[in-house]
Design a protein around this motif. Structure first.
Motif, PDB file in Angstrom:
ATOM      1  N   LYS A 192      11.965 -44.758  36.216  1.00  0.00           N
ATOM      2  CA  LYS A 192      10.997 -45.939  35.472  1.00  0.00           C
ATOM      3  C   LYS A 192      11.305 -46.252  33.810  1.00  0.00           C
ATOM      4  CE  LYS A 192       6.879 -48.738  35.579  1.00  0.00           C
ATOM      5  NZ  LYS A 192       7.732 -50.225  35.666  1.00  0.00           N
ATOM      6  N   LEU A 193      11.178 -45.468  33.018  1.00  0.00           N
ATOM      7  CA  LEU A 193      11.770 -45.783  32.051  1.00  0.00           C
ATOM      8  C   LEU A 193      13.084 -46.003  32.051  1.00  0.00           C
ATOM      9  CD1 LEU A 193      10.718 -45.594  28.783  1.00  0.00           C
ATOM     10  CD2 LEU A 193      11.155 -43.537  29.058  1.00  0.00           C
ATOM     11  N   GLY A 194      14.276 -45.949  32.760  1.00  0.00           N
ATOM     12  CA  GLY A 194      15.610 -46.557  31.997  1.00  0.00           C
ATOM     13  C   GLY A 194      15.690 -47.687  33.166  1.00  0.00           C
ATOM     14  N   ALA A 195      15.593 -47.670  34.401  1.00  0.00           N
ATOM     15  CA  ALA A 195      14.703 -49.031  33.824  1.00  0.00           C
ATOM     16  C   ALA A 195      14.829 -50.622  33.343  1.00  0.00           C
ATOM     17  CB  ALA A 195      14.382 -49.595  35.534  1.00  0.00           C
ATOM     18  N   GLN A 196      13.606 -49.935  32.644  1.00  0.00           N
ATOM     19  CA  GLN A 196      12.899 -50.697  31.426  1.00  0.00           C
ATOM     20  C   GLN A 196      14.157 -50.690  30.228  1.00  0.00           C
ATOM     21  OE1 GLN A 196      10.623 -52.597  32.725  1.00  0.00           O
ATOM     22  NE2 GLN A 196       9.891 -51.528  34.786  1.00  0.00           N
ATOM     23  N   ALA A 273      21.255 -63.205  26.062  1.00  0.00           N
ATOM     24  CA  ALA A 273      23.159 -62.084  26.174  1.00  0.00           C
ATOM     25  C   ALA A 273      23.453 -61.157  26.991  1.00  0.00           C
ATOM     26  CB  ALA A 273      22.925 -62.313  24.538  1.00  0.00           C
ATOM     27  N   PRO A 274      24.740 -60.679  27.113  1.00  0.00           N
ATOM     28  CA  PRO A 274      24.562 -59.444  27.898  1.00  0.00           C
ATOM     29  C   PRO A 274      24.093 -57.972  27.364  1.00  0.00           C
ATOM     30  CG  PRO A 274      26.808 -60.186  26.703  1.00  0.00           C
ATOM     31  CD  PRO A 274      25.477 -61.257  26.391  1.00  0.00           C
ATOM     32  N   ASP A 275      23.950 -57.969  25.891  1.00  0.00           N
ATOM     33  CA  ASP A 275      23.268 -56.830  25.116  1.00  0.00           C
ATOM     34  C   ASP A 275      21.505 -57.199  25.434  1.00  0.00           C
ATOM     35  OD1 ASP A 275      23.536 -58.374  22.826  1.00  0.00           O
ATOM     36  OD2 ASP A 275      24.310 -57.652  22.266  1.00  0.00           O
ATOM     37  N   ALA A 276      20.925 -57.662  25.367  1.00  0.00           N
ATOM     38  CA  ALA A 276      19.994 -57.503  25.823  1.00  0.00           C
ATOM     39  C   ALA A 276      19.293 -56.988  26.714  1.00  0.00           C
ATOM     40  CB  ALA A 276      19.561 -59.286  26.146  1.00  0.00           C
ATOM     41  N   LEU A 277      18.176 -56.814  26.231  1.00  0.00           N
ATOM     42  CA  LEU A 277      17.389 -56.320  27.816  1.00  0.00           C
ATOM     43  C   LEU A 277      16.812 -56.174  29.184  1.00  0.00           C
ATOM     44  CD1 LEU A 277      14.233 -54.446  26.066  1.00  0.00           C
ATOM     45  CD2 LEU A 277      16.461 -52.864  26.840  1.00  0.00           C
ATOM     46  N   ALA A 278      17.110 -56.078  29.899  1.00  0.00           N
ATOM     47  CA  ALA A 278      16.943 -56.713  31.874  1.00  0.00           C
ATOM     48  C   ALA A 278      15.783 -57.177  31.519  1.00  0.00           C
ATOM     49  CB  ALA A 278      17.595 -56.592  32.545  1.00  0.00           C
ATOM     50  N   LEU A 279      14.742 -56.317  30.992  1.00  0.00           N
ATOM     51  CA  LEU A 279      13.088 -56.889  31.120  1.00  0.00           C
ATOM     52  C   LEU A 279      13.864 -58.522  30.384  1.00  0.00           C
ATOM     53  CD1 LEU A 279      10.016 -56.092  31.990  1.00  0.00           C
ATOM     54  CD2 LEU A 279      10.246 -54.600  29.642  1.00  0.00           C
ATOM     55  N   ARG A 306      20.634 -61.863  38.559  1.00  0.00           N
ATOM     56  CA  ARG A 306      19.207 -62.677  39.316  1.00  0.00           C
ATOM     57  C   ARG A 306      17.405 -61.934  39.138  1.00  0.00           C
ATOM     58  NH1 ARG A 306      21.464 -62.391  44.938  1.00  0.00           N
ATOM     59  NH2 ARG A 306      21.940 -60.338  44.206  1.00  0.00           N
ATOM     60  N   ILE A 307      16.439 -62.802  39.166  1.00  0.00           N
ATOM     61  CA  ILE A 307      15.151 -61.665  39.329  1.00  0.00           C
ATOM     62  C   ILE A 307      15.861 -60.982  40.505  1.00  0.00           C
ATOM     63  CG2 ILE A 307      13.130 -62.376  40.250  1.00  0.00           C
ATOM     64  CD1 ILE A 307      12.713 -64.512  38.379  1.00  0.00           C
ATOM     65  N   LEU A 308      16.181 -60.885  41.827  1.00  0.00           N
ATOM     66  CA  LEU A 308      16.466 -59.895  42.492  1.00  0.00           C
ATOM     67  C   LEU A 308      17.255 -58.684  42.179  1.00  0.00           C
ATOM     68  CD1 LEU A 308      15.923 -59.236  44.995  1.00  0.00           C
ATOM     69  CD2 LEU A 308      18.152 -60.705  46.182  1.00  0.00           C
ATOM     70  N   ASP A 309      17.692 -58.963  41.013  1.00  0.00           N
ATOM     71  CA  ASP A 309      18.536 -57.710  40.587  1.00  0.00           C
ATOM     72  C   ASP A 309      17.384 -56.798  39.492  1.00  0.00           C
ATOM     73  OD1 ASP A 309      21.529 -58.450  41.638  1.00  0.00           O
ATOM     74  OD2 ASP A 309      21.632 -59.954  39.996  1.00  0.00           O
ATOM     75  N   CYS A 310      16.645 -57.493  38.717  1.00  0.00           N
ATOM     76  CA  CYS A 310      16.017 -57.027  38.337  1.00  0.00           C
ATOM     77  C   CYS A 310      15.143 -56.419  39.370  1.00  0.00           C
ATOM     78  CB  CYS A 310      15.535 -57.786  37.292  1.00  0.00           C
ATOM     79  SG  CYS A 310      16.189 -58.579  35.801  1.00  0.00           S
ATOM     80  N   LEU A 311      14.742 -56.875  40.017  1.00  0.00           N
ATOM     81  CA  LEU A 311      13.374 -56.032  40.754  1.00  0.00           C
ATOM     82  C   LEU A 311      14.182 -54.861  41.729  1.00  0.00           C
ATOM     83  CD1 LEU A 311      11.513 -59.505  42.383  1.00  0.00           C
ATOM     84  CD2 LEU A 311      11.111 -58.029  40.356  1.00  0.00           C
ATOM     85  N   ASN A 312      15.198 -54.662  42.569  1.00  0.00           N
ATOM     86  CA  ASN A 312      16.305 -54.353  42.830  1.00  0.00           C
ATOM     87  C   ASN A 312      16.095 -53.046  41.753  1.00  0.00           C
ATOM     88  OD1 ASN A 312      16.018 -55.378  45.244  1.00  0.00           O
ATOM     89  ND2 ASN A 312      18.610 -56.185  44.997  1.00  0.00           N
ATOM     90  N   ALA A 313      16.018 -52.705  40.823  1.00  0.00           N
ATOM     91  CA  ALA A 313      16.848 -51.887  39.650  1.00  0.00           C
ATOM     92  C   ALA A 313      15.599 -51.451  39.477  1.00  0.00           C
ATOM     93  CB  ALA A 313      17.430 -52.286  38.005  1.00  0.00           C
ATOM     94  N   GLY A 314      14.628 -51.927  39.954  1.00  0.00           N
ATOM     95  CA  GLY A 314      13.348 -51.182  39.083  1.00  0.00           C
ATOM     96  C   GLY A 314      12.392 -51.541  37.983  1.00  0.00           C
ATOM     97  N   ILE A 315      12.781 -53.065  37.315  1.00  0.00           N
ATOM     98  CA  ILE A 315      12.656 -54.005  36.706  1.00  0.00           C
ATOM     99  C   ILE A 315      11.441 -54.793  37.011  1.00  0.00           C
ATOM    100  CG2 ILE A 315      12.676 -55.170  35.108  1.00  0.00           C
ATOM    101  CD1 ILE A 315      15.726 -53.928  34.404  1.00  0.00           C
ATOM    102  N   VAL A 316      10.373 -54.716  36.662  1.00  0.00           N
ATOM    103  CA  VAL A 316       9.313 -55.179  36.692  1.00  0.00           C
ATOM    104  C   VAL A 316       7.743 -55.074  35.690  1.00  0.00           C
ATOM    105  CG1 VAL A 316       8.922 -54.234  39.380  1.00  0.00           C
ATOM    106  CG2 VAL A 316       7.140 -53.503  37.396  1.00  0.00           C
TER     107      VAL A 316
END
Length: 316
Positions: A192-196, A273-279, A306-316
């Motif tokens: 989860k930490l890696g995802a965030q 930006a591409p270097d921003a956190l996905a969160l 997409r939001i779906l990409d974030c959710l699939n990666a475990g980012i909530v």
């Protein structure tokens, strides 16, 4: 009920004893602490942590914390070191040995090896006059506080103090190195930490649904359907001009097919930006109530997230 009350009293006593010991450590930080930080910062190799028993368990955690916060480290079991693992200790390393008594027999070979090859030695102990502390270059002396157990023998307070001192050492090194969030993500790619801490660039799609400002809506709809992101990105020679979304289609349903992509598009769309956190990107999408966001470098779109990409990666 009486048994429960006793257990609660015991728990509070243990926590009080250990908290008081931590207070002593706070008020009387080892004199060599800053020198130990400086020594490790200047080392070309790793911090080799060694100990046995409970000190070994704590040593493993200290080594893991150092390694995950920018200070290369390896735990070497004291007994195994005497049977071949001494070869893991190099001339450019720093040894950090842990022994509450300062007389741990299993550590003597590690200490002797460090002296023979002039490898800097840092010792953690609560016995200032012990053999291991006398041999060390730097001494991190712990308060001689009582153990928290009823018989005063089980490593409780001492292990807590050692762990806390190890954390203090790791964080001091971390800050001296300027270890930042991006660096932390590199060492914590999983869970989860890696995802965030994942970046937008790691998750974004690069096959962009691009259309020109004068593209017909028939072609725009085909592009939206073909790419499957629910949007079309309107660009010209300058860069990003707008985004056509499902919402835009509904808002311009009257006479839609007579319009161009730019006429239907939302101008100045939200980007990341591409270097921003996905969160961060996820929060932007949630705030704007959109399912997809354009990833841009300046005015140039480089991806879609997409939001779906974030959710699939475990980012909530």
């Amino acid at each position: 009920m009486a048994q429960t009350a006793r257990s609660i009293d015991t728990a509070r006593r243990v926590l009080r004893v250990e908290a008081e010991a931590l207070g002593q450590l706070h008020d009387h930080l080892p004199e060599d602490f800053a020198a130990a930080v400086d020594l490790i910062l200047r080392a070309k190799g790793r911090v080799i942590v060694s100990g046995i028993g409970k000190s070994g368990h704590i040593g493993r955690k200290i080594s893991a914390t150092l390694a995950s916060t920018g200070t290369p480290s390896l735990f070497v079991h004291a007994s195994e070191a005497s049977h071949g693992d001494m070869g893991m200790i190099g001339a450019d390393d720093v040894c950090l040995v842990i022994s509450m008594s300062g007389e741990t027999a299993e550590l003597r070979d590690v200490v002797a090896h460090s002296r023979r090859f002039q490898i800097p030695l840092i010792a953690i102990s609560r016995k200032a006059e012990s053999t291991i502390m006398a041999a060390a270059d730097l001494r991190l002396l712990l308060p001689d506080a009582p153990e928290a157990c009823a018989i005063g023998m089980a490593p409780t307070t001492s292990s807590t103090l050692t762990l806390a001192l190890g954390d203090a050492l790791a964080v001091a090194l971390m800050e001296e190195r300027g270890f930042q969030q991006e660096s932390f993500r590199i060492f914590h790619p999983g869970g989860k930490l890696g995802a965030q801490l994942a970046t937008v660039e790691q998750l974004m799609h690069r096959d962009l649904p691009l259309v020109g400002p004068d593209t017909s809506m028939i072609e725009t709809l085909f592009t939206m359907s073909d790419k499957g992101f629910g949007i079309a990105i309107v660009v010209d020679e300058v860069g990003l001009q707008g985004v056509v979304s499902d919402g835009d289609l509904r808002r311009h349903i009257d006479g839609l097919m007579e319009r161009t992509a730019l006429e239907v598009a939302t101008r100045a769309p939200v980007t990341v930006a591409p270097d921003a956190l996905a969160l961060e990107a996820l929060h932007k999408m949630q705030e704007r109530k959109i399912g997809t966001i354009v990833v841009a470098e300046g005015e140039r779109p480089v991806g879609v997230l997409r939001i779906l990409d974030c959710l699939n990666a475990g980012i909530v």
